[in-house]
Design a protein around this motif. Structure first.
Motif, PDB file in Angstrom:
ATOM      1  N   ASN A 157      54.567  20.820  47.590  1.00 47.20           N
ATOM      2  CA  ASN A 157      55.213  20.462  48.849  1.00 47.20           C
ATOM      3  C   ASN A 157      54.269  19.640  49.736  1.00 47.20           C
ATOM      4  OD1 ASN A 157      57.297  20.485  50.776  1.00 47.20           O
ATOM      5  ND2 ASN A 157      56.351  22.198  51.833  1.00 47.20           N
ATOM      6  N   ALA A 158      53.003  20.017  49.771  1.00 50.53           N
ATOM      7  CA  ALA A 158      52.028  19.259  50.565  1.00 50.53           C
ATOM      8  C   ALA A 158      51.895  17.833  50.036  1.00 50.53           C
ATOM      9  CB  ALA A 158      50.676  19.975  50.543  1.00 50.53           C
ATOM     10  N   GLU A 159      51.939  17.669  48.722  1.00 53.28           N
ATOM     11  CA  GLU A 159      51.857  16.329  48.140  1.00 53.28           C
ATOM     12  C   GLU A 159      53.104  15.507  48.469  1.00 53.28           C
ATOM     13  OE1 GLU A 159      51.003  14.129  43.896  1.00 53.28           O
ATOM     14  OE2 GLU A 159      50.449  16.237  44.097  1.00 53.28           O
ATOM     15  N   ILE A 160      54.270  16.147  48.474  1.00 51.23           N
ATOM     16  CA  ILE A 160      55.516  15.463  48.849  1.00 51.23           C
ATOM     17  C   ILE A 160      55.425  14.997  50.298  1.00 51.23           C
ATOM     18  CG2 ILE A 160      57.991  15.789  49.309  1.00 51.23           C
ATOM     19  CD1 ILE A 160      57.991  17.736  46.881  1.00 51.23           C
ATOM     20  N   ARG A 161      54.972  15.882  51.178  1.00 51.37           N
ATOM     21  CA  ARG A 161      54.847  15.534  52.601  1.00 51.37           C
ATOM     22  C   ARG A 161      53.867  14.379  52.798  1.00 51.37           C
ATOM     23  NH1 ARG A 161      56.732  19.250  56.429  1.00 51.37           N
ATOM     24  NH2 ARG A 161      57.666  21.085  55.487  1.00 51.37           N
ATOM     25  N   ALA A 162      52.749  14.424  52.094  1.00 53.74           N
ATOM     26  CA  ALA A 162      51.753  13.357  52.212  1.00 53.74           C
ATOM     27  C   ALA A 162      52.324  12.024  51.740  1.00 53.74           C
ATOM     28  CB  ALA A 162      50.499  13.722  51.416  1.00 53.74           C
ATOM     29  N   LEU A 163      53.072  12.048  50.653  1.00 54.70           N
ATOM     30  CA  LEU A 163      53.697  10.827  50.138  1.00 54.70           C
ATOM     31  C   LEU A 163      54.662  10.242  51.170  1.00 54.70           C
ATOM     32  CD1 LEU A 163      54.233   8.894  47.728  1.00 54.70           C
ATOM     33  CD2 LEU A 163      55.977  10.513  46.979  1.00 54.70           C
TER      34      LEU A 163
END
Length: 67
Positions: A16-22
């Motif tokens: 989820n953190a990677e999705i948000r960062a993207l």
């Protein structure tokens, strides 16, 4: 010949953190290459989260309503 140990699945919170960062990096407008990565991450997140399998099949990639 030795084999590598299997990689552990990442926790849903990490994905989820990677999705948000993207999404933050893209400003909410995903290029084709970013969109492909987003769909991969979304599928991984669904597998890792506690979403029941019948709902998992209905998850669709998010699109910005402003586009």
């Amino acid at each position: 010949m030795s084999s590598l140990p299997a990689a552990r699945p990442r926790p849903a919170a990490t994905v989820n953190a990677e999705i948000r960062a993207l999404m933050l990096r893209s400003g909410g407008r995903l290029a084709a290459s970013d969109r492909a990565r987003y769909v991969e991450l979304l599928a991984e997140w669904a597998r890792r989260s506690a979403i029941p399998s019948d709902l998992r099949r209905r998850i669709r990639p998010w699109t910005c309503p402003m586009t």
